[in-house]
Design a protein around this motif. Structure first.
Motif, PDB file in Angstrom:
ATOM      1  N   MET A  50      27.685   8.617  35.593  1.00  0.00           N
ATOM      2  CA  MET A  50      28.739   9.884  35.874  1.00  0.00           C
ATOM      3  C   MET A  50      27.872  11.131  35.806  1.00  0.00           C
ATOM      4  O   MET A  50      27.354  11.440  34.927  1.00  0.00           O
ATOM      5  CB  MET A  50      29.483   9.963  34.944  1.00  0.00           C
ATOM      6  N   TYR A  51      28.995  11.902  37.000  1.00  0.00           N
ATOM      7  CA  TYR A  51      28.368  13.505  37.098  1.00  0.00           C
ATOM      8  C   TYR A  51      30.379  13.915  37.584  1.00  0.00           C
ATOM      9  O   TYR A  51      30.197  13.344  37.977  1.00  0.00           O
ATOM     10  CB  TYR A  51      27.769  13.609  38.147  1.00  0.00           C
ATOM     11  N   ASN A  52      30.649  14.823  36.529  1.00  0.00           N
ATOM     12  CA  ASN A  52      32.487  15.693  36.588  1.00  0.00           C
ATOM     13  C   ASN A  52      33.208  14.530  37.160  1.00  0.00           C
ATOM     14  O   ASN A  52      34.135  14.305  37.599  1.00  0.00           O
ATOM     15  CB  ASN A  52      31.704  16.298  37.426  1.00  0.00           C
ATOM     16  N   GLU A  53      32.864  13.589  35.707  1.00  0.00           N
ATOM     17  CA  GLU A  53      34.272  12.084  36.427  1.00  0.00           C
ATOM     18  C   GLU A  53      35.133  12.638  35.173  1.00  0.00           C
ATOM     19  O   GLU A  53      35.362  11.476  34.707  1.00  0.00           O
ATOM     20  CB  GLU A  53      33.624  11.187  35.890  1.00  0.00           C
ATOM     21  N   GLU A  54      35.545  13.534  34.925  1.00  0.00           N
ATOM     22  CA  GLU A  54      36.884  14.408  34.074  1.00  0.00           C
ATOM     23  C   GLU A  54      37.817  13.048  35.100  1.00  0.00           C
ATOM     24  O   GLU A  54      39.262  13.004  33.473  1.00  0.00           O
ATOM     25  CB  GLU A  54      37.231  15.746  33.605  1.00  0.00           C
ATOM     26  N   GLU A  55      38.293  13.205  35.690  1.00  0.00           N
ATOM     27  CA  GLU A  55      39.445  12.682  36.173  1.00  0.00           C
ATOM     28  C   GLU A  55      39.958  11.300  36.324  1.00  0.00           C
ATOM     29  O   GLU A  55      40.588  11.252  36.104  1.00  0.00           O
ATOM     30  CB  GLU A  55      39.564  13.409  37.413  1.00  0.00           C
ATOM     31  N   VAL A  56      38.493  11.065  35.536  1.00  0.00           N
ATOM     32  CA  VAL A  56      38.002   9.183  36.605  1.00  0.00           C
ATOM     33  C   VAL A  56      37.439   8.696  34.832  1.00  0.00           C
ATOM     34  O   VAL A  56      38.255   7.637  34.411  1.00  0.00           O
ATOM     35  CB  VAL A  56      37.828   8.510  37.594  1.00  0.00           C
ATOM     36  N   LEU A  60      25.994   2.833  27.197  1.00  0.00           N
ATOM     37  CA  LEU A  60      25.652   3.339  27.001  1.00  0.00           C
ATOM     38  C   LEU A  60      26.006   4.687  28.534  1.00  0.00           C
ATOM     39  O   LEU A  60      25.528   3.716  29.395  1.00  0.00           O
ATOM     40  CB  LEU A  60      23.845   3.135  27.102  1.00  0.00           C
ATOM     41  N   ALA A  61      26.420   5.525  27.941  1.00  0.00           N
ATOM     42  CA  ALA A  61      27.362   6.657  29.174  1.00  0.00           C
ATOM     43  C   ALA A  61      25.820   7.910  29.600  1.00  0.00           C
ATOM     44  O   ALA A  61      25.965   8.436  29.009  1.00  0.00           O
ATOM     45  CB  ALA A  61      28.556   7.044  29.092  1.00  0.00           C
ATOM     46  N   VAL A  62      25.469   7.724  30.709  1.00  0.00           N
ATOM     47  CA  VAL A  62      24.627   8.949  31.100  1.00  0.00           C
ATOM     48  C   VAL A  62      25.428   9.928  31.658  1.00  0.00           C
ATOM     49  O   VAL A  62      26.221  10.076  33.097  1.00  0.00           O
ATOM     50  CB  VAL A  62      23.898   8.157  31.960  1.00  0.00           C
ATOM     51  N   ASP A  63      24.994  11.089  30.910  1.00  0.00           N
ATOM     52  CA  ASP A  63      26.089  12.184  31.920  1.00  0.00           C
ATOM     53  C   ASP A  63      24.819  13.075  31.773  1.00  0.00           C
ATOM     54  O   ASP A  63      23.772  13.597  32.024  1.00  0.00           O
ATOM     55  CB  ASP A  63      26.179  13.180  30.707  1.00  0.00           C
ATOM     56  N   LEU A 104      30.132   2.947  21.367  1.00  0.00           N
ATOM     57  CA  LEU A 104      29.890   3.927  22.521  1.00  0.00           C
ATOM     58  C   LEU A 104      28.691   5.267  22.677  1.00  0.00           C
ATOM     59  O   LEU A 104      28.415   5.702  21.672  1.00  0.00           O
ATOM     60  CB  LEU A 104      31.014   5.367  23.101  1.00  0.00           C
ATOM     61  N   ARG A 105      28.184   5.120  23.263  1.00  0.00           N
ATOM     62  CA  ARG A 105      26.463   6.313  23.396  1.00  0.00           C
ATOM     63  C   ARG A 105      26.120   6.802  24.242  1.00  0.00           C
ATOM     64  O   ARG A 105      26.152   6.272  25.308  1.00  0.00           O
ATOM     65  CB  ARG A 105      25.656   5.015  22.952  1.00  0.00           C
ATOM     66  N   HIS A 161      20.977  10.196  40.881  1.00  0.00           N
ATOM     67  CA  HIS A 161      22.369   8.993  41.290  1.00  0.00           C
ATOM     68  C   HIS A 161      21.038   7.829  40.019  1.00  0.00           C
ATOM     69  O   HIS A 161      21.179   7.331  39.593  1.00  0.00           O
ATOM     70  CB  HIS A 161      22.447   8.398  42.148  1.00  0.00           C
ATOM     71  N   GLN A 162      19.729   7.871  40.883  1.00  0.00           N
ATOM     72  CA  GLN A 162      18.514   7.338  40.697  1.00  0.00           C
ATOM     73  C   GLN A 162      18.284   7.726  39.494  1.00  0.00           C
ATOM     74  O   GLN A 162      17.475   6.575  39.010  1.00  0.00           O
ATOM     75  CB  GLN A 162      17.905   7.065  41.817  1.00  0.00           C
ATOM     76  N   ALA A 163      17.943   8.477  39.113  1.00  0.00           N
ATOM     77  CA  ALA A 163      17.198   8.826  37.703  1.00  0.00           C
ATOM     78  C   ALA A 163      17.788   9.002  37.202  1.00  0.00           C
ATOM     79  O   ALA A 163      17.546   8.707  35.728  1.00  0.00           O
ATOM     80  CB  ALA A 163      17.083  10.388  38.298  1.00  0.00           C
ATOM     81  N   ALA A 164      19.542   9.052  37.074  1.00  0.00           N
ATOM     82  CA  ALA A 164      20.416   8.555  36.228  1.00  0.00           C
ATOM     83  C   ALA A 164      19.923   7.021  35.771  1.00  0.00           C
ATOM     84  O   ALA A 164      20.574   7.072  34.401  1.00  0.00           O
ATOM     85  CB  ALA A 164      21.915   8.854  36.135  1.00  0.00           C
TER      86      ALA A 164
END
Length: 325
Positions: A1-7, A29-32, A53-54, A64-67
């Motif tokens: 996720m990248y700048n996903e505060e709204e969703v 596993l949430a990748v910020d 949640l981790r 995206h692909q690196a995340a």
């Protein structure tokens, strides 16, 4: 996720019940990917009431692909499902993926976008062109209309981690492994909130990485273009000699000018194609990691729960010691 505060709240409200109803232990596993909004704060708050949640936070936006690579590198489950946070791919399909993998002994289950009417016409056209291109270059094993919503077994994840590729395109790498696979189709939904993090420039970059990472066809195309340009030069040479013999040279300026432009354009295309491959070699020689992890809450939790041997004894000694003499 990248700048996903709204969703993020909508994602949690749909994803958490799905995972709870699986009836198996899980880790989310949430990748910020270096978010600059309130996404890290919201994730930290969610962890207070969601022990599964981790959060893995990358130091900068790595792409995206690196995340995805960061998530797969640190995932520990028997199966791993990759899912973007924008809810265009439905988390409700995860149980179907798991059931199909277990029931038929599959290592890979692709999420296939059977209906993309929620996307713009231009997005559908470019996506269709992309999949036709990569299937022609990388082979028919690449499923059409399969994005990065997929299930992988532990064996498939370990195989991906062992690959030396740095500029990874998982839409092509995963089929290349050749593991037994299946498909689960779904209707692609519009983005729930926020804006797309995949503009036209990134889609073009993904297409270039896909082509140059899995095929040498562009180099052969450069060779064919060079041969065609040479043939055109021969024709123009014969025409020029004939015009000179007939003393009709001045009107030939137009054809000569067009020939020079054509040859120059072909040369630039060939140099550009060679440059793409040289750039990949340069990146491989540098051997820089695709991402840097800023923090991993699992490691933080483990560190905070470990006590230094003998520390409690020294503390007890201090508590029972008398006043200094």
């Amino acid at each position: 996720m990248y700048n996903e505060e709204e969703v993020l709240s909508a994602l949690v409200s749909r994803l958490r019940p799905v995972l709870a109803d699986l009836g198996v232990p899980y880790e989310l596993l949430a990748v910020d990917d270096g978010s600059t909004d309130r996404t890290p704060e919201l994730l930290a708050a969610l962890r207070l009431g969601w022990p599964e949640l981790r959060v893995v936070g990358l130091r900068r936006n790595s792409g995206h692909q690196a995340a995805l690579t960061a998530g797969l590198d640190r995932a520990v489950g028997a199966y791993a499902v990759s899912l973007d946070a924008d809810l265009q791919d439905p988390p409700e399909k995860i149980p179907d993926m798991l059931a199909l993998a277990r029931g038929e002994g599959l290592d890979i289950v692709y999420g296939i976008r059977a209906d993309r009417t929620s996307d713009t016409g231009f997005k559908r056209w470019t996506a269709g062109l992309y999949y036709r291109l990569v299937r022609r270059l990388a082979g028919p094993a690449v499923p059409a209309q399969a994005g990065d919503f997929r299930l992988l077994s532990r064996a498939a994840v370990d195989a991906l981690k062992a690959l030396p590729d740095q500029q990874r395109v998982y839409r092509l790498l995963v089929p290349w492994l050749g593991f037994p696979s299946g498909e689960v189709s779904y209707e692609r939904a519009p983005r729930t909130a926020g804006r797309s993090k995949y503009p036209l420039g990134r889609m073009i970059r993904l297409a270039v990485d896909s082509v140059t990472g899995f095929s040498a066809a562009p180099l052969r195309l450069a060779t064919w273009l060079g041969g065609f340009a040479f043939l055109v030069c021969l024709i123009l040479m014969v025409y020029s000699l004939g015009a000179y013999a007939l003393q009709y040279t001045v009107p030939g300026w137009t054809s000569l000018f067009i020939g020079v432009l054509f040859i120059g354009a072909v040369q630039l295309v060939c140099v550009g194609l060679l440059g793409e491959y040289v750039a990949r070699i340069y990146t491989a020689v540098q051997n820089r990691p695709a991402y840097f992890v800023g923090h991993d809450t699992r490691e933080t939790d483990q560190t905070s729960s470990v006590r230094i041997p003998g520390a409690h004894r020294a503390e007890d000694d201090r508590n029972t010691a008398g006043p200094p003499g």
